[in-house]
Design an enzyme around this catalytic site. Structure first.
Site, PDB file in Angstrom:
ATOM      1  N   ILE A 238      46.863  -0.030  38.037  1.00 19.22           N
ATOM      2  CA  ILE A 238      45.955  -0.903  37.301  1.00 19.22           C
ATOM      3  C   ILE A 238      46.046  -2.325  37.830  1.00 19.22           C
ATOM      4  O   ILE A 238      47.060  -2.727  38.420  1.00 19.22           O
ATOM      5  CB  ILE A 238      46.219  -0.854  35.781  1.00 19.22           C
ATOM      6  CG1 ILE A 238      47.688  -1.133  35.453  1.00 19.22           C
ATOM      7  CG2 ILE A 238      45.811   0.502  35.226  1.00 19.22           C
ATOM      8  CD1 ILE A 238      47.996  -1.068  33.963  1.00 19.22           C
ATOM      9  N   GLU A 239      44.973  -3.089  37.626  1.00 21.22           N
ATOM     10  CA  GLU A 239      44.832  -4.361  38.324  1.00 21.22           C
ATOM     11  C   GLU A 239      45.878  -5.392  37.941  1.00 21.22           C
ATOM     12  O   GLU A 239      46.193  -6.282  38.726  1.00 21.22           O
ATOM     13  CB  GLU A 239      43.433  -4.931  38.116  1.00 21.22           C
ATOM     14  CG  GLU A 239      43.078  -5.289  36.696  1.00 21.22           C
ATOM     15  CD  GLU A 239      41.615  -5.713  36.575  1.00 21.22           C
ATOM     16  OE1 GLU A 239      41.384  -6.879  36.212  1.00 21.22           O
ATOM     17  OE2 GLU A 239      40.716  -4.898  36.829  1.00 21.22           O
ATOM     18  N   GLN A 240      46.449  -5.298  36.739  1.00 22.67           N
ATOM     19  CA  GLN A 240      47.484  -6.255  36.350  1.00 22.67           C
ATOM     20  C   GLN A 240      48.768  -6.042  37.145  1.00 22.67           C
ATOM     21  O   GLN A 240      49.619  -6.928  37.171  1.00 22.67           O
ATOM     22  CB  GLN A 240      47.766  -6.135  34.856  1.00 22.67           C
ATOM     23  CG  GLN A 240      46.664  -6.685  33.971  1.00 22.67           C
ATOM     24  CD  GLN A 240      45.457  -5.767  33.863  1.00 22.67           C
ATOM     25  OE1 GLN A 240      45.497  -4.619  34.329  1.00 22.67           O
ATOM     26  NE2 GLN A 240      44.397  -6.234  33.246  1.00 22.67           N
ATOM     27  N   GLY A 241      48.931  -4.866  37.765  1.00 23.57           N
ATOM     28  CA  GLY A 241      50.046  -4.666  38.687  1.00 23.57           C
ATOM     29  C   GLY A 241      50.913  -3.462  38.445  1.00 23.57           C
ATOM     30  O   GLY A 241      51.734  -3.108  39.301  1.00 23.57           O
TER      31      GLY A 241
ATOM     32  N   SER B  63      49.688  -9.000  40.957  1.00 25.86           N
ATOM     33  CA  SER B  63      48.255  -8.677  40.944  1.00 25.86           C
ATOM     34  C   SER B  63      47.550  -8.971  42.267  1.00 25.86           C
ATOM     35  O   SER B  63      46.721  -8.167  42.709  1.00 25.86           O
ATOM     36  CB  SER B  63      47.554  -9.437  39.813  1.00 25.86           C
ATOM     37  OG  SER B  63      47.898  -8.917  38.562  1.00 25.86           O
TER      38      SER B  63
END
Length: 535
Positions: free
Chosen positions: A327-330, A354
């Site tokens: 996921i984009e938050q990491g 990120s």
């Protein structure tokens, strides 16, 4: 040197007319107390004025963490550039920043989150800007909106098209912040920062570098202070040489509606049976069908909406671990969380910053992405970022454009139309009343994913709804599956504004999807990559 100062003193360091970069992802990692102090100083003194703020991912969520809404005051903000914007429950008052954007009180832009992190990196290295193909033929493209969210923003372009070595690129000029406001868990006396209670690293390091390398200052909000030398070097994610001032908010939330959960920060692992599985409803039917698109031994990106439940489908089917979620938050691996904790994961394998996660996405190193749609156009384009009947809803697209720009496989999911009265009975879809708002339209209002570009790049694009499955082809959108209980003409063809192409091999969706018990899902193995294939 002890760098700890009060929030009030830190707010006095923000000069008029400066560029401020804020690290946050909705409620996750939001330096809310620091933003509040700036807003309170403005209310008391009229300063700082004329700020430009940069938000690679939204700051705040309207559920106890106001974020950028602390700054949403006429005169304080002149320009705001965000990958996304705060959102909240539909029953809540809309964020103040939405009203400012809609009322033309601030120039507002929506630049894809990954590109915003790239702009920080280029500014830090004193390079001129970002040259990318991410965003071509979408709302990012200057031939469309050029990232502008209102008329005030259209007066000053943030992106332009250029030709380089015979190819067309988008160019974003680097923006150097004079102030970076980031967040961590612990700061020692020299400003070294560790993130042991955080659910993600986000982009604080890159934002700090951009400010420091351009003569600016870095303010870090933390939960607690520690003696110098007590933090292990491997645990320090932002070194003290990049941090000028430290402010403390002992009550800072880990993420939205969450004070502290050690499973979110990877300090403990939750038992798998502690995760709730999706309740039985139409959305679960869709999520199950999306899960059937997956292969084992793959890395799959996950977006907000119906697709966020797919990891729970795999959990229910005994297939947890067959797919690695990114996921984009990491977060990498584990179980992505739902609702306002979305962006966090429990039991993660790793946390990537990120900006590097977005490099992974932009270069299509992952295998598939599961995302939502608001509208599907005749050419296969998708809108997730704007609807005219909700003119002040301006949550932005976040990393959607970065993720879909080159993704090998994309599965969009959503309801076929809006407002339908639906049910499931005896293994069949029951459509009691169709919705008034069609979601398959001649032309989407806002192009967040370009169907023609997807076709030209050979992307594998599937659209999953409760009553049918469609594929993007060079000829258009083709209906390949129909739900048992749905009538082809009445419930699908008549509910689309454009003529759906019906496959000559149209088949029924798997009837098992429409029964409450687990479906016995199996995932085929993805073959191991070889250097020959890469060549």
């Amino acid at each position: 040197m002890n760098k700890h100062i009060t929030l009030e003193d830190a707010a006095k360091l923000i000069p008029d007319d400066c560029v401020v970069s804020v690290s946050s992802s909705s409620g996750l990692g939001c330096p809310d107390a620091m933003l509040k102090a700036i807003g309170e100083r403005f209310e008391a003194t009229g300063h700082p004025r004329g700020l430009t703020t940069l938000h690679p991912i939204a700051a705040g969520d309207m559920s106890g963490i106001k974020g950028v809404d602390h700054l949403a005051k006429k005169g304080l903000l002149k320009r705001i550039i965000g990958g996304s914007y705060p959102s909240g429950p539909s029953s809540a008052e809309p964020p103040l920043i939405w009203s400012m954007i809609g009322n033309e009180e601030v120039a507002a832009y929506n630049i894809p989150s990954g590109i915003m992190f790239d702009m920080h990196r280029e500014a830090a290295a004193k390079r001129p800007g970002v040259m990318t193909k991410v965003g071509l033929d979408t709302f990012v493209d200057p031939d469309r909106e050029g990232c502008a969210m209102n008329e005030t923003a259209r007066r000053e372009a943030v992106v332009r098209k250029i030709d380089f070595e015979g190819e067309t690129w988008l160019y974003f000029k680097a923006i150097a912040p004079q102030v970076a406001i980031i967040r961590a868990t612990t700061a020692d006396e020299r400003g070294n920062l560790s993130y042991e209670h955080e659910g993600a690293y986000l982009g604080g390091l890159d934002q700090a570098l951009a400010a420091r390398n351009n003569g600016g200052i870095v303010i870090a909000q933390v939960k607690r202070l520690a003696r110098h030398g007590s933090l292990k070097p491997h645990d320090v994610r932002v070194p003290g040489v990049l941090v000028d001032y430290v402010v403390v908010d002992a009550e800072q939330k880990q993420t939205t509606l969450t004070g502290y959960d050690p499973a979110i920060s990877g300090e403990i692992f939750r038992p798998l049976d502690s995760f709730r599985t999706p309740e039985w409803n139409i959305q679960k039917v869709i999520a199950r069908r999306v899960a059937q698109e997956l292969s084992a031994n793959t890395a799959v990106n996950l977006g907000f909406g119906i697709s966020a439940n797919v990891p729970r489908i795999l959990l229910e089917e005994g297939l947890h671990g067959a797919v690695t979620w990114v996921i984009e938050q990491g977060a990498v691996g584990g179980v992505p969380l739902l609702d306002f904790a979305f962006g966090c994961a429990s039991n993660a394998d790793a946390f990537m910053p990120s900006p590097y996660q977005f490099t992974y996405f932009q270069g299509a190193g992952f295998d598939a992405s599961l995302l939502s749609f608001l509208e599907i156009g005749r050419d296969g384009s998708v809108n997730v970022s704007k609807l005219s009947f909700r003119p002040h809803v301006t949550a932005g697209a976040g990393g959607f454009v970065d993720i879909t720009a080159r993704a090998k496989k994309i599965v969009f999911s959503g309801m076929f139309n809006a407002g339908a009265k639906l049910g499931v009975s005896n293994g069949k879809l029951a459509i009691e009343k169709d919705g008034k708002l069609k979601k398959l339209v001649q032309e989407v209002e806002h192009v967040t994913f370009s169907g023609p570009r997807g076709v030209s790049q050979g992307q594998d694009v599937t659209y999953v709804t409760e009553r049918g499955v469609m594929k993007l082809t060079p000829d258009g959108v083709v209906l390949t599956e129909i739900a048992p209980g749905a009538d082809l003409q009445t419930h699908l063809l008549d509910q689309a504004e454009f003529p759906l192409i019906v496959s000559s091999r149209l088949k029924l969706m798997d009837e098992k999807l429409f029964h409450e018990e687990p479906i016995g899902l199996t995932l085929s193995e993805k073959p191991a990559a070889t250097l020959a294939e890469a060549a």
